[in-house]
Design a protein around this motif. Structure first.
Motif, PDB file in Angstrom:
ATOM      1  N   ILE A   1       3.089  -0.823  21.795  1.00 59.92           N
ATOM      2  CA  ILE A   1       3.651  -2.358  21.537  1.00 59.92           C
ATOM      3  C   ILE A   1       2.315  -3.284  21.980  1.00 59.92           C
ATOM      4  O   ILE A   1       2.264  -4.294  21.087  1.00 59.92           O
ATOM      5  N   SER A   2       1.669  -2.861  22.899  1.00 61.84           N
ATOM      6  CA  SER A   2       0.504  -3.831  23.189  1.00 61.84           C
ATOM      7  C   SER A   2      -0.687  -3.819  22.249  1.00 61.84           C
ATOM      8  O   SER A   2      -1.215  -4.897  21.979  1.00 61.84           O
ATOM      9  N   GLN A   3      -0.754  -2.590  21.659  1.00 58.07           N
ATOM     10  CA  GLN A   3      -1.768  -2.400  20.465  1.00 58.07           C
ATOM     11  C   GLN A   3      -1.283  -3.425  19.556  1.00 58.07           C
ATOM     12  O   GLN A   3      -2.338  -3.951  18.841  1.00 58.07           O
ATOM     13  N   ILE A   4      -0.138  -3.355  19.000  1.00 55.55           N
ATOM     14  CA  ILE A   4       0.482  -3.944  18.001  1.00 55.55           C
ATOM     15  C   ILE A   4       0.482  -5.437  17.900  1.00 55.55           C
ATOM     16  O   ILE A   4      -0.173  -6.125  17.288  1.00 55.55           O
ATOM     17  N   THR A   5       0.692  -5.820  19.189  1.00 54.42           N
ATOM     18  CA  THR A   5       0.714  -7.358  19.347  1.00 54.42           C
ATOM     19  C   THR A   5      -0.822  -7.889  19.496  1.00 54.42           C
ATOM     20  O   THR A   5      -1.065  -9.065  18.854  1.00 54.42           O
ATOM     21  N   TYR A   6      -1.653  -7.089  20.184  1.00 49.40           N
ATOM     22  CA  TYR A   6      -2.825  -7.588  20.070  1.00 49.40           C
ATOM     23  C   TYR A   6      -3.398  -7.736  18.665  1.00 49.40           C
ATOM     24  O   TYR A   6      -4.065  -8.748  18.524  1.00 49.40           O
TER      25      TYR A   6
END
Length: 121
Positions: free
Chosen positions: A41-46
């Motif tokens: 999720i952190s990759q997608i959000t960024y």
């Protein structure tokens, strides 16, 4: 955090093919789409934040986790340059010889492969 170029492509393709105009979903729900299942999720959000900053996607509200509902014209142009899987693979391979490559350079490299396919170079 480093911007994952594969995630960039997969987010753009997901928005275009699976979300469409004015469809509502959350950023956390993006990871459930097939192309994005392998990213955390952190990759997608960024990635989504950076694509919004680059004016590749529109209608973003970080505070309520509302993801983009559509690509901008600029986003469509970039995606059209890297959409073809063969072109994308060649682009990644060519750019792997240097430590970092901007999205603009990736688009230029991909364009050169497209021109070769069309016998324009």
């Amino acid at each position: 955090m480093k911007l994952d170029k594969d995630c960039v492509r997969d987010v753009l393709l997901t928005i275009e093919e699976d979300i469409g105009v004015n469809r509502s979903t959350s950023i956390s729900d993006l990871r459930h789409f097939n192309r994005l299942k392998n990213y955390d999720i952190s990759q997608i959000t960024y990635c989504v934040k950076k694509l919004h900053e680059a004016d590749f996607i529109s209608q973003m509200d970080y505070t309520r986790e509302i993801p983009p509902t559509e690509l901008t014209f600029k986003g469509h142009e970039f995606l059209d340059t890297i959409r073809d899987s063969d072109v994308w693979d060649k682009t990644k391979q060519a750019s792997s010889t240097v430590s970092t490559v901007s999205l603009a350079i990736l688009a230029d490299v991909a364009s050169s492969f497209i021109k070769q396919k069309l016998n324009l170079s």
